[in-house]
Design a protein around this motif. Structure first.
Motif, PDB file in Angstrom:
ATOM      1  N   GLY A 163       0.864  -1.313   0.106  1.00 29.41           N
ATOM      2  CA  GLY A 163      -0.076   0.095   0.085  1.00 29.41           C
ATOM      3  C   GLY A 163       0.779   1.216  -0.137  1.00 29.41           C
ATOM      4  O   GLY A 163       1.815   1.409  -0.787  1.00 29.41           O
ATOM      5  N   ASP A 164       0.426   2.270   0.757  1.00 33.54           N
ATOM      6  CA  ASP A 164       1.321   3.472   0.990  1.00 33.54           C
ATOM      7  C   ASP A 164       2.823   3.431   1.409  1.00 33.54           C
ATOM      8  O   ASP A 164       3.616   4.078   0.767  1.00 33.54           O
TER       9      ASP A 164
ATOM     10  N   ILE B  18       2.042   8.204   6.851  1.00 40.21           N
ATOM     11  CA  ILE B  18       0.501   8.459   7.000  1.00 40.21           C
ATOM     12  C   ILE B  18       0.035   9.338   6.044  1.00 40.21           C
ATOM     13  O   ILE B  18       0.813  10.304   5.842  1.00 40.21           O
ATOM     14  N   THR B  19      -1.110   9.123   5.363  1.00 41.79           N
ATOM     15  CA  THR B  19      -1.312   9.885   4.366  1.00 41.79           C
ATOM     16  C   THR B  19      -2.744  10.616   4.565  1.00 41.79           C
ATOM     17  O   THR B  19      -3.742  10.353   5.386  1.00 41.79           O
TER      18      THR B  19
ATOM     19  N   PRO C  70      -5.363  11.218   2.606  1.00 40.38           N
ATOM     20  CA  PRO C  70      -6.680  10.525   2.010  1.00 40.38           C
ATOM     21  C   PRO C  70      -6.806   9.307   3.156  1.00 40.38           C
ATOM     22  O   PRO C  70      -8.310   9.053   3.289  1.00 40.38           O
ATOM     23  N   ARG C  71      -5.973   8.593   3.709  1.00 37.37           N
ATOM     24  CA  ARG C  71      -6.337   7.580   4.711  1.00 37.37           C
ATOM     25  C   ARG C  71      -6.804   7.972   5.866  1.00 37.37           C
ATOM     26  O   ARG C  71      -7.657   7.543   6.283  1.00 37.37           O
ATOM     27  N   LEU C  72      -6.284   8.987   6.546  1.00 35.35           N
ATOM     28  CA  LEU C  72      -6.705   9.585   7.710  1.00 35.35           C
ATOM     29  C   LEU C  72      -8.151  10.088   7.359  1.00 35.35           C
ATOM     30  O   LEU C  72      -9.181  10.068   8.213  1.00 35.35           O
ATOM     31  N   LYS C  73      -8.424  10.593   6.241  1.00 37.35           N
ATOM     32  CA  LYS C  73      -9.731  11.294   5.863  1.00 37.35           C
ATOM     33  C   LYS C  73     -10.847  10.303   5.732  1.00 37.35           C
ATOM     34  O   LYS C  73     -11.830  10.210   6.249  1.00 37.35           O
ATOM     35  N   LYS C  74     -10.428   8.967   5.364  1.00 42.56           N
ATOM     36  CA  LYS C  74     -11.386   8.045   5.243  1.00 42.56           C
ATOM     37  C   LYS C  74     -11.779   7.391   6.673  1.00 42.56           C
ATOM     38  O   LYS C  74     -12.775   7.222   7.044  1.00 42.56           O
ATOM     39  N   THR C  75     -10.847   7.287   7.592  1.00 45.96           N
ATOM     40  CA  THR C  75     -10.970   7.016   8.872  1.00 45.96           C
ATOM     41  C   THR C  75     -11.729   7.919   9.762  1.00 45.96           C
ATOM     42  O   THR C  75     -12.914   7.587  10.320  1.00 45.96           O
TER      43      THR C  75
END
Length: 55
Positions: free
Chosen positions: A4-5, A14-15, A17-22
Motif C-alpha cells: 500500500g502506501d 501516514i497519508t 486520504p487514509r486519515l480522511k477515510k478513517t
C-alpha cells in the motif's frame, strides 16, 4: 506493513486520504462530532514526512 502506501512512502507513512477515510467513518458512525472535531485539526504529518523508512 510494506504494501500500500508504505511501498512508495516508507514504513509508517501516514497519508491525508487514509486519515480522511478513517475520520469519515468515525463521523458516519457517530463516534465523533464533525463540528467539534474538524478534520484539519486532527493530525499532523510533520513527524513522519521526512522519515522515509523504505521496505
Amino acid at each position: 506493513m510494506t504494501g500500500g502506501d508504505a511501498k512508495s512512502g516508507g514504513i509508517g507513512i501516514i497519508t491525508e486520504p487514509r486519515l480522511k477515510k478513517t475520520w469519515d467513518m468515525l463521523v458516519k458512525n457517530k463516534l465523533i462530532d464533525a463540528s467539534k472535531v474538524p478534520f484539519e485539526q486532527t493530525y499532523t504529518l510533520e513527524m513522519v514526512k521526512d522519515a522515509g523508512v523504505m521496505p
